[in-house]
Motif scaffolding. Structure first.
Motif, PDB file in Angstrom:
ATOM      1  N   ALA A 273       0.530  -1.483   0.124  1.00 56.33           N
ATOM      2  CA  ALA A 273       0.383   0.149   0.246  1.00 56.33           C
ATOM      3  C   ALA A 273       0.988   1.760   0.316  1.00 56.33           C
ATOM      4  O   ALA A 273       0.240   1.750  -0.383  1.00 56.33           O
ATOM      5  CB  ALA A 273      -0.988   0.155   1.653  1.00 56.33           C
ATOM      6  N   GLU A 274       2.303   1.025   0.521  1.00 55.24           N
ATOM      7  CA  GLU A 274       3.358   2.091   0.186  1.00 55.24           C
ATOM      8  C   GLU A 274       2.977   2.905  -0.666  1.00 55.24           C
ATOM      9  O   GLU A 274       3.198   2.931  -2.108  1.00 55.24           O
ATOM     10  CB  GLU A 274       4.134   2.464   0.703  1.00 55.24           C
ATOM     11  CG  GLU A 274       5.265   3.056   1.200  1.00 55.24           C
ATOM     12  CD  GLU A 274       4.772   4.485   1.832  1.00 55.24           C
ATOM     13  OE1 GLU A 274       4.572   5.315   2.241  1.00 55.24           O
ATOM     14  OE2 GLU A 274       4.157   4.137   2.686  1.00 55.24           O
ATOM     15  N   GLN A 275       2.841   4.538  -0.889  1.00 50.36           N
ATOM     16  CA  GLN A 275       2.794   4.944  -2.224  1.00 50.36           C
ATOM     17  C   GLN A 275       1.762   5.189  -2.770  1.00 50.36           C
ATOM     18  O   GLN A 275       1.752   5.474  -3.767  1.00 50.36           O
ATOM     19  CB  GLN A 275       4.204   4.833  -3.055  1.00 50.36           C
ATOM     20  CG  GLN A 275       5.315   4.796  -2.752  1.00 50.36           C
ATOM     21  CD  GLN A 275       5.788   6.064  -1.785  1.00 50.36           C
ATOM     22  OE1 GLN A 275       5.810   6.623  -1.367  1.00 50.36           O
ATOM     23  NE2 GLN A 275       5.693   7.451  -3.267  1.00 50.36           N
ATOM     24  N   GLY A 276       0.844   5.058  -2.362  1.00 46.84           N
ATOM     25  CA  GLY A 276      -0.825   4.779  -2.563  1.00 46.84           C
ATOM     26  C   GLY A 276      -1.638   5.842  -1.912  1.00 46.84           C
ATOM     27  O   GLY A 276      -1.253   7.131  -1.444  1.00 46.84           O
ATOM     28  N   ALA A 277      -3.022   5.926  -1.449  1.00 44.95           N
ATOM     29  CA  ALA A 277      -3.968   6.976  -0.847  1.00 44.95           C
ATOM     30  C   ALA A 277      -3.358   6.860   0.643  1.00 44.95           C
ATOM     31  O   ALA A 277      -3.697   7.997   1.438  1.00 44.95           O
ATOM     32  CB  ALA A 277      -5.250   7.070  -0.832  1.00 44.95           C
ATOM     33  N   THR A 278      -2.405   5.909   1.296  1.00 43.21           N
ATOM     34  CA  THR A 278      -2.164   6.186   2.656  1.00 43.21           C
ATOM     35  C   THR A 278      -0.684   5.902   3.100  1.00 43.21           C
ATOM     36  O   THR A 278      -0.555   6.018   3.762  1.00 43.21           O
ATOM     37  CB  THR A 278      -3.021   5.180   3.707  1.00 43.21           C
ATOM     38  OG1 THR A 278      -1.957   3.765   2.575  1.00 43.21           O
ATOM     39  CG2 THR A 278      -4.081   5.036   3.568  1.00 43.21           C
ATOM     40  N   SER A 279       0.320   7.612   1.480  1.00 41.22           N
ATOM     41  CA  SER A 279       1.399   7.520   1.681  1.00 41.22           C
ATOM     42  C   SER A 279       2.127   7.818   2.777  1.00 41.22           C
ATOM     43  O   SER A 279       1.672   9.290   3.373  1.00 41.22           O
ATOM     44  CB  SER A 279       2.343   7.622   0.600  1.00 41.22           C
ATOM     45  OG  SER A 279       3.566   8.160   0.531  1.00 41.22           O
ATOM     46  N   VAL A 280       2.811   6.979   4.008  1.00 40.76           N
ATOM     47  CA  VAL A 280       3.501   7.346   5.027  1.00 40.76           C
ATOM     48  C   VAL A 280       4.935   8.706   4.342  1.00 40.76           C
ATOM     49  O   VAL A 280       4.989   9.616   4.531  1.00 40.76           O
ATOM     50  CB  VAL A 280       4.239   6.755   5.628  1.00 40.76           C
ATOM     51  CG1 VAL A 280       5.083   7.331   6.684  1.00 40.76           C
ATOM     52  CG2 VAL A 280       3.158   5.532   6.058  1.00 40.76           C
TER      53      VAL A 280
ATOM     54  N   ASN B 217       7.202  10.796   1.852  1.00 43.07           N
ATOM     55  CA  ASN B 217       6.832  11.324  -0.217  1.00 43.07           C
ATOM     56  C   ASN B 217       8.097  10.506  -0.559  1.00 43.07           C
ATOM     57  O   ASN B 217       9.235  10.306  -0.400  1.00 43.07           O
ATOM     58  CB  ASN B 217       7.617  12.466   0.422  1.00 43.07           C
ATOM     59  CG  ASN B 217       6.357  14.157   1.370  1.00 43.07           C
ATOM     60  OD1 ASN B 217       5.185  13.130   1.291  1.00 43.07           O
ATOM     61  ND2 ASN B 217       6.476  14.137   2.133  1.00 43.07           N
ATOM     62  N   GLY B 218       7.796  10.974  -2.052  1.00 44.57           N
ATOM     63  CA  GLY B 218       8.781  10.344  -3.217  1.00 44.57           C
ATOM     64  C   GLY B 218       7.968   8.920  -3.618  1.00 44.57           C
ATOM     65  O   GLY B 218       7.033   8.632  -2.433  1.00 44.57           O
ATOM     66  N   THR B 219       9.400   8.175  -4.731  1.00 46.57           N
ATOM     67  CA  THR B 219       8.950   6.931  -5.102  1.00 46.57           C
ATOM     68  C   THR B 219       9.993   6.459  -3.780  1.00 46.57           C
ATOM     69  O   THR B 219      10.004   4.811  -4.747  1.00 46.57           O
ATOM     70  CB  THR B 219       9.293   6.903  -6.002  1.00 46.57           C
ATOM     71  OG1 THR B 219      10.187   7.234  -7.019  1.00 46.57           O
ATOM     72  CG2 THR B 219       8.239   7.739  -7.017  1.00 46.57           C
ATOM     73  N   ASP B 220      10.442   6.601  -3.514  1.00 49.35           N
ATOM     74  CA  ASP B 220      12.123   5.211  -2.927  1.00 49.35           C
ATOM     75  C   ASP B 220      11.087   4.190  -2.718  1.00 49.35           C
ATOM     76  O   ASP B 220      11.587   3.008  -2.739  1.00 49.35           O
ATOM     77  CB  ASP B 220      13.236   6.607  -1.713  1.00 49.35           C
ATOM     78  CG  ASP B 220      13.618   7.236  -2.478  1.00 49.35           C
ATOM     79  OD1 ASP B 220      13.740   7.431  -3.546  1.00 49.35           O
ATOM     80  OD2 ASP B 220      14.231   7.822  -1.043  1.00 49.35           O
TER      81      ASP B 220
END
Length: 73
Positions: free
Chosen positions: A44-51, A53-56
């Motif tokens: 789920a990371e990098q989705g609507a509930t991203s903790v 920033n960025g795409t790392d």
């Protein structure tokens, strides 16, 4: 002088050690929470509930997403 090693006999059955549930429960809870956190970052990371920033994080777990069947493109 050579030492002799006593061999187990057929009349002495092996008895497994007893572990009380109270000793296992904290470790089971810890690893359960750890697995949920890892599942979050892979699925789920990098989705609507991203903790973060960025795409790392997405790039670090990209192959694991595909391996586990999570779409990411």
């Amino acid at each position: 002088m050579a030492q002799t090693v006593a061999q187990p006999t057929a009349t002495t059955p092996a008895v497994p050690a007893k572990l009380p549930l109270k000793a296992i429960a904290p470790w089971a809870a810890f690893f359960g929470i750890l697995m949920l956190v890892l599942l979050y970052f892979v699925g789920a990371e990098q989705g609507a509930t991203s903790v973060f920033n960025g795409t790392d994080v997405h790039e670090w777990v990209h192959d694991a997403r595909h391996l586990l069947g999570f779409p990411c493109h």
